[in-house]
Motif scaffolding. Structure first.
Motif, mmCIF file in Angstrom:
data_model
loop_
_atom_site.group_PDB
_atom_site.id
_atom_site.type_symbol
_atom_site.label_atom_id
_atom_site.label_comp_id
_atom_site.label_asym_id
_atom_site.label_seq_id
_atom_site.Cartn_x
_atom_site.Cartn_y
_atom_site.Cartn_z
ATOM 1 N N SER A 80 -13.449 -3.238 -2.638
ATOM 2 C CA SER A 80 -12.746 -2.181 -1.989
ATOM 3 C C SER A 80 -11.942 -1.450 -2.893
ATOM 4 N N VAL A 81 -11.860 -0.044 -2.763
ATOM 5 C CA VAL A 81 -11.153 0.780 -4.064
ATOM 6 C C VAL A 81 -9.929 1.620 -3.328
ATOM 7 N N LEU A 82 -9.058 1.532 -4.112
ATOM 8 C CA LEU A 82 -7.930 2.587 -3.558
ATOM 9 C C LEU A 82 -8.213 3.870 -4.260
ATOM 10 N N VAL A 83 -8.233 4.778 -3.527
ATOM 11 C CA VAL A 83 -8.526 6.056 -3.951
ATOM 12 C C VAL A 83 -7.302 7.033 -3.852
ATOM 13 N N CYS A 84 -7.193 7.988 -4.728
ATOM 14 C CA CYS A 84 -6.281 9.117 -4.803
ATOM 15 C C CYS A 84 -6.808 10.229 -5.863
ATOM 16 N N MET A 85 -6.226 11.115 -6.173
ATOM 17 C CA MET A 85 -6.892 12.289 -6.759
ATOM 18 C C MET A 85 -6.579 11.988 -8.471
ATOM 19 N N GLU A 86 -5.401 11.661 -8.795
ATOM 20 C CA GLU A 86 -5.125 11.680 -10.117
ATOM 21 C C GLU A 86 -6.201 10.841 -11.001
ATOM 22 N N ALA A 87 -6.680 11.265 -11.948
ATOM 23 C CA ALA A 87 -7.492 10.331 -12.850
ATOM 24 C C ALA A 87 -6.770 9.067 -13.596
ATOM 25 N N ASN A 88 -5.527 9.419 -14.048
ATOM 26 C CA ASN A 88 -4.829 8.520 -14.848
ATOM 27 C C ASN A 88 -3.964 7.613 -13.804
ATOM 28 N N PRO A 89 -4.388 6.337 -13.850
ATOM 29 C CA PRO A 89 -3.554 5.510 -12.564
ATOM 30 C C PRO A 89 -1.911 5.556 -12.992
ATOM 31 N N ILE A 90 -1.694 5.631 -14.152
ATOM 32 C CA ILE A 90 -0.147 5.803 -14.610
ATOM 33 C C ILE A 90 0.479 6.870 -13.836
ATOM 34 N N CYS A 91 -0.256 7.992 -13.697
ATOM 35 C CA CYS A 91 0.099 9.116 -13.196
ATOM 36 C C CYS A 91 0.098 9.130 -11.448
#
Length: 290
Positions: free
Chosen positions: A253-264
């Motif tokens: 499973s993958v946690l999905v959001c918009m930002e490309a860079n996970p640090i942001c």
């Protein structure tokens, strides 16, 4: 009109006959794969579907070209360009027009079955979801705390990345899953993922309200926001975090959001919390965009 739409019209005009949606999709795929121009900037991305490489965006835009009068649908469902289409083709770059012509000249005499056979044999990775013939087995990843952002990606490229990495479930951790880019609104993403046998789960209580993300400029601004997120959300929404941990352990499973860079993105802090609960490694699916 977008240049990629002009390329579709160029393929239709060059064919000088009715063209099925399946043919047009495969020709566009071959423009992307086998020409120097690759269809130009921001051309269609493709993913493996029922009959090999497919693009949800391409199919959607074909319907738009029909609606706007650039393409007629004939009685046998074939597509034919109108005079409006002929008028716009000349505005496409010379290189893309030449590449489109080459593809049509190479493949327009092939029947659909032979065209599909060619594409399948040359690009077997796109057969993993085929209802016709699977030449490659679809990858299934071992559970990890996967994360991904869709920023700057088409929905086709994003979903293809999930398939390539063996992902079986999307866990959408956006507070309000709406998006201007086609395919990333909650209902659309859920539907398209479902076509590809990727489960979709939305857990809005683990998101951050968009109003709190305004005016983030420095690394310090982001760290302050995410420190608050840990205290005000992760520690408070323990039941939701536990649910994510259970889902992540069950299958890839993958946690999905918009930002490309996970640090942001807040998903990095959530991933840390889930990793502690599950003893699984964290793996971001990458943010080097096409």
């Amino acid at each position: 009109m977008l240049n990629r739409q002009k390329t579709l019209l160029t393929l239709l005009v060059t064919a000088s006959r009715g063209v099925s949606k399946l043919e047009l999709t495969k020709w566009a795929f071959l423009v992307r794969q086998e020409t120097t121009s690759q269809g130009g900037n921001a051309f269609y991305d493709f993913l493996p579907y029922k009959y090999g490489p497919f693009s949800f965006c391409l199919y959607r835009e074909i319907d738009g070209l029909v609606r706007d009068g650039y393409v007629d649908v004939m009685g046998d469902s074939s597509l034919n360009p109108t005079d409006l289409a002929v008028d716009v083709v000349e505005s496409l770059s010379r290189n893309v027009r030449k590449d489109s012509l080459r593809i049509v000249q190479r493949f327009k005499a092939l029947k659909s079955d032979y065209l599909i056979d060619y594409v399948y044999n040359q690009y077997p990775s796109y057969t993993v979801n085929s209802e016709r013939q699977k030449l490659v087995k679809r990858k299934v990843a071992e559970p990890k705390v996967f994360t991904a952002g869709y920023e700057q990606m088409s929905v086709d490229a994003f979903l293809n990345r999930l398939i390539d990495n063996g992902i079986q479930r999307i866990i959408d951790v956006r507070n309000n899953p709406i998006a201007r880019r086609y395919g990333f609104h909650k209902s659309t993403l859920s539907r398209l993922a479902g076509y590809l046998n990727i489960e979709y789960v939305h857990i809005p209580e683990l998101g951050i309200d968009s109003s709190r993300r305004r005016n983030l400029i420095t690394d310090g601004d982001y760290q302050k926001l995410f420190n608050h997120y840990e205290q005000e959300t992760i520690l408070v929404q323990k039941e939701a975090v536990d649910r994510v941990a259970s889902l992540v352990k069950e299958k890839a499973s993958v946690l999905v959001c918009m930002e490309a860079n996970p640090i942001c993105c807040h998903r990095s802090r959530l991933a840390n919390a889930v990793a502690e609960l599950t003893d699984l490694n964290i793996h971001d699916l990458g943010y080097c965009m096409k």
